[in-house]
Design a protein around this motif. Structure first.
Motif, PDB file in Angstrom:
ATOM      1  N   ASN A  19      -8.803   2.306  -5.550  1.00 61.68           N
ATOM      2  CA  ASN A  19      -9.010   2.330  -4.108  1.00 61.68           C
ATOM      3  C   ASN A  19     -10.390   1.736  -3.858  1.00 61.68           C
ATOM      4  O   ASN A  19     -11.402   2.414  -3.965  1.00 61.68           O
ATOM      5  N   ARG A  20     -10.411   0.453  -3.573  1.00 60.92           N
ATOM      6  CA  ARG A  20     -11.706  -0.239  -3.401  1.00 60.92           C
ATOM      7  C   ARG A  20     -12.516   0.329  -2.243  1.00 60.92           C
ATOM      8  O   ARG A  20     -13.725   0.420  -2.324  1.00 60.92           O
ATOM      9  N   LYS A  21     -11.843   0.697  -1.183  1.00 62.73           N
ATOM     10  CA  LYS A  21     -12.541   1.216  -0.015  1.00 62.73           C
ATOM     11  C   LYS A  21     -13.187   2.570  -0.320  1.00 62.73           C
ATOM     12  O   LYS A  21     -14.320   2.823   0.022  1.00 62.73           O
ATOM     13  N   GLY A  22     -12.468   3.440  -1.024  1.00 64.00           N
ATOM     14  CA  GLY A  22     -12.976   4.774  -1.328  1.00 64.00           C
ATOM     15  C   GLY A  22     -13.730   4.864  -2.640  1.00 64.00           C
ATOM     16  O   GLY A  22     -14.346   5.874  -2.943  1.00 64.00           O
ATOM     17  N   GLY A  23     -13.657   3.803  -3.466  1.00 64.92           N
ATOM     18  CA  GLY A  23     -14.352   3.798  -4.736  1.00 64.92           C
ATOM     19  C   GLY A  23     -13.782   4.766  -5.758  1.00 64.92           C
ATOM     20  O   GLY A  23     -14.497   5.284  -6.590  1.00 64.92           O
ATOM     21  N   SER A  24     -12.478   5.021  -5.677  1.00 64.60           N
ATOM     22  CA  SER A  24     -11.849   5.945  -6.611  1.00 64.60           C
ATOM     23  C   SER A  24     -10.692   5.261  -7.326  1.00 64.60           C
ATOM     24  O   SER A  24     -10.286   4.154  -6.987  1.00 64.60           O
ATOM     25  N   SER A  25     -10.142   5.945  -8.332  1.00 58.81           N
ATOM     26  CA  SER A  25      -9.011   5.425  -9.084  1.00 58.81           C
ATOM     27  C   SER A  25      -8.139   6.593  -9.530  1.00 58.81           C
ATOM     28  O   SER A  25      -8.657   7.622  -9.961  1.00 58.81           O
ATOM     29  N   GLN A  26      -6.841   6.411  -9.415  1.00 57.48           N
ATOM     30  CA  GLN A  26      -5.874   7.407  -9.867  1.00 57.48           C
ATOM     31  C   GLN A  26      -4.877   6.736 -10.795  1.00 57.48           C
ATOM     32  O   GLN A  26      -4.669   5.532 -10.731  1.00 57.48           O
ATOM     33  N   ILE A  27      -4.233   7.539 -11.652  1.00 54.64           N
ATOM     34  CA  ILE A  27      -3.160   7.037 -12.491  1.00 54.64           C
ATOM     35  C   ILE A  27      -1.873   7.126 -11.685  1.00 54.64           C
ATOM     36  O   ILE A  27      -1.507   8.198 -11.205  1.00 54.64           O
ATOM     37  N   SER A  28      -1.215   5.991 -11.511  1.00 53.02           N
ATOM     38  CA  SER A  28       0.033   5.945 -10.760  1.00 53.02           C
ATOM     39  C   SER A  28       1.179   5.626 -11.702  1.00 53.02           C
ATOM     40  O   SER A  28       0.999   4.966 -12.724  1.00 53.02           O
ATOM     41  N   LYS A  29       2.374   6.084 -11.316  1.00 50.12           N
ATOM     42  CA  LYS A  29       3.544   5.938 -12.156  1.00 50.12           C
ATOM     43  C   LYS A  29       4.777   5.722 -11.295  1.00 50.12           C
ATOM     44  O   LYS A  29       4.897   6.274 -10.214  1.00 50.12           O
ATOM     45  N   ARG A  30       5.679   4.878 -11.796  1.00 51.72           N
ATOM     46  CA  ARG A  30       6.998   4.689 -11.181  1.00 51.72           C
ATOM     47  C   ARG A  30       8.027   4.668 -12.287  1.00 51.72           C
ATOM     48  O   ARG A  30       7.750   4.225 -13.394  1.00 51.72           O
ATOM     49  N   ILE A  31       9.230   5.126 -11.979  1.00 55.52           N
ATOM     50  CA  ILE A  31      10.289   5.188 -12.971  1.00 55.52           C
ATOM     51  C   ILE A  31      11.558   4.528 -12.432  1.00 55.52           C
ATOM     52  O   ILE A  31      11.848   4.590 -11.238  1.00 55.52           O
ATOM     53  N   SER A  32      12.254   3.884 -13.335  1.00 52.96           N
ATOM     54  CA  SER A  32      13.578   3.336 -13.043  1.00 52.96           C
ATOM     55  C   SER A  32      14.561   4.013 -13.988  1.00 52.96           C
ATOM     56  O   SER A  32      14.327   4.076 -15.192  1.00 52.96           O
ATOM     57  N   ILE A  33      15.648   4.514 -13.445  1.00 50.20           N
ATOM     58  CA  ILE A  33      16.680   5.131 -14.291  1.00 50.20           C
ATOM     59  C   ILE A  33      17.915   4.234 -14.404  1.00 50.20           C
ATOM     60  O   ILE A  33      18.917   4.641 -14.958  1.00 50.20           O
ATOM     61  N   ASP A  34      17.794   2.995 -13.893  1.00 45.22           N
ATOM     62  CA  ASP A  34      18.915   2.053 -13.962  1.00 45.22           C
ATOM     63  C   ASP A  34      18.520   0.749 -14.650  1.00 45.22           C
ATOM     64  O   ASP A  34      18.858  -0.330 -14.210  1.00 45.22           O
ATOM     65  N   ASP A  35      17.765   0.893 -15.737  1.00 42.69           N
ATOM     66  CA  ASP A  35      17.373  -0.249 -16.573  1.00 42.69           C
ATOM     67  C   ASP A  35      16.471  -1.246 -15.853  1.00 42.69           C
ATOM     68  O   ASP A  35      16.502  -2.435 -16.141  1.00 42.69           O
ATOM     69  N   GLY A  36      15.661  -0.766 -14.900  1.00 34.18           N
ATOM     70  CA  GLY A  36      14.687  -1.614 -14.222  1.00 34.18           C
ATOM     71  C   GLY A  36      15.206  -2.339 -12.995  1.00 34.18           C
ATOM     72  O   GLY A  36      14.495  -3.165 -12.420  1.00 34.18           O
TER      73      GLY A  36
END
Length: 138
Positions: A19-36
């Motif tokens: 987050n460039r504006k807030g100067g922070s960083s989080q670990i984000s994740k997304r999942i696919s259950i249909d082979d992408g």
């Protein structure tokens, strides 16, 4: 620093979400259950509102493991989270380093059916050390 790992029809994708504006960083994740073909909602891992970076992902059988470094009160610790359902939900965070007066950085991990192996670098008063731990994967 995105990473992707596939197990059967499940695709897990993680990245440092700056987050460039807030100067922070989080670990984000997304999942696919249909082979992408499609991906679910973005999920935030970690419990720091400041800075979580350098995530690494690994899979063994239907278990997905994610380790990363997270800023806790001005210093970095190494955290691990496990999913037993292919990456859909994750367990409570485990602080592996739990250090005081040092920074734990650059985690790496490997997983087997029985154990998870995590290694990281720790800076103690300017003296870098390598730390290693195993976690029962059950």
């Amino acid at each position: 620093s995105p990473q992707i790992i596939k197990s059967n029809d499940t695709v897990n994708n993680i990245w440092d979400d700056f987050n460039r504006k807030g100067g922070s960083s989080q670990i984000s994740k997304r999942i696919s259950i249909d082979d992408g073909i499609t991906f679910g909602q973005v999920i935030q891992l970690g419990n720091s509102s400041d800075f979580s970076i350098n995530a690494i992902i690994n899979v063994s059988q239907n278990n997905v493991y994610i380790a990363w470094q997270e800023d806790i009160k001005g210093q970095f610790d190494i955290f691990l989270s496990k999913s037993s359902d292919g990456g859909i939900t994750f367990s409570q965070l485990l602080n592996l380093s739990n250090t005081t007066n040092s920074n734990s950085i650059n985690p790496q991990l490997a997983a087997t059916a029985n154990e998870v192996y995590v290694v990281w670098q720790e800076d103690i008063s300017g003296n870098n050390q390598i730390y290693f731990t195993t976690v029962d994967s059950s």
